[in-house]
Design a protein around this motif. Structure first.
Motif: not given
Length: 227
Positions: A194-211
């Motif tokens: 789903s587009a939402q599943e993909d977008a949530h993963f993108a949001a995670y990679l934009c966050s400090e948690a993905a440093n």
């Protein structure tokens, strides 16, 4: 502080009306980000610098570039098809980097996330031009990611395929019997991601948690493993 929060982040998203844009914009906004959008295909060499200059402070650049895939065979593909694919999806990347990286390096903070395609990760018939351009994108992200890591700037890519989006899998494609049959044998999920599943993963990679991720290509392919 929630490390996955995007509160206060200024995110620049290119080609916001296409591909994953219609899902990314509201989701990133809901998660607290200020999303600066532009809808143009960045074939004009001056546009990337203009976008970054207009945006000002950019915490995250989502390099979201796409055009409909050429489906010519290898022997029939034209110079024009090749030029269109690379001008829209590859040429803007170094221009965006030259525009946005200096401020990120100066702050020792920032991210570039490339929304790419897994067509570059396995052979696909009648997709040599499109796959070549998408492959160049991924190679760029890997190299720049390693180069920027010492500056605390993270550059990564999502390589997706069979993800619900209006550019590559519009409703008329999804309704076609051959496409439905393809989903049955190619997707263990039995459906598109789903587009939402993909977008949530993108949001995670934009966050400090993905440093901790630098120069990585993350397949989002709903089940098949790229060869």
């Amino acid at each position: 502080m929630n490390p996955t929060s995007l509160a206060g982040k200024r995110i620049l998203l290119t080609q916001a009306q296409d591909f994953m844009g219609p899902t990314l914009v509201p989701l990133l906004t809901e998660m607290g980000a200020t999303v600066i959008t532009d809808d143009r295909v960045l074939t004009d060499p001056g546009l990337p610098a203009e976008l970054v200059r207009s945006a000002g402070h950019v915490d995250v650049l989502i390099a979201h570039l796409g055009v409909p895939a050429a489906t010519s065979t290898a022997q029939e593909g034209t110079e024009e098809e090749w030029r269109i694919a690379f001008a829209a999806m590859v040429d803007p990347l170094p221009r965006l980097a030259r525009a946005v990286l200096p401020q990120m390096i100066a702050r020792r903070a920032g991210k570039i996330l490339l929304m790419g395609s897994a067509s570059a990760l396995r052979g696909m018939k009648r997709a040599s031009i499109y796959s070549a351009a998408r492959g160049a994108q991924l190679a760029w992200a890997q190299a720049v990611g390693v180069e920027m890591a010492p500056h605390n700037v993270q550059v990564n890519a999502i390589a997706q395929n069979l993800v619900d989006n209006p550019t590559y899998f519009p409703a008329e494609v999804q309704a076609h019997p051959k496409f439905k049959e393809r989903i049955k044998w190619e997707m263990p999920l039995g459906r598109l991601v789903s587009a939402q599943e993909d977008a949530h993963f993108a949001a995670y990679l934009c966050s400090e948690a993905a440093n901790c991720f630098v120069g990585q290509v993350f397949p989002v392919c709903g089940g098949w493993v790229p060869r």
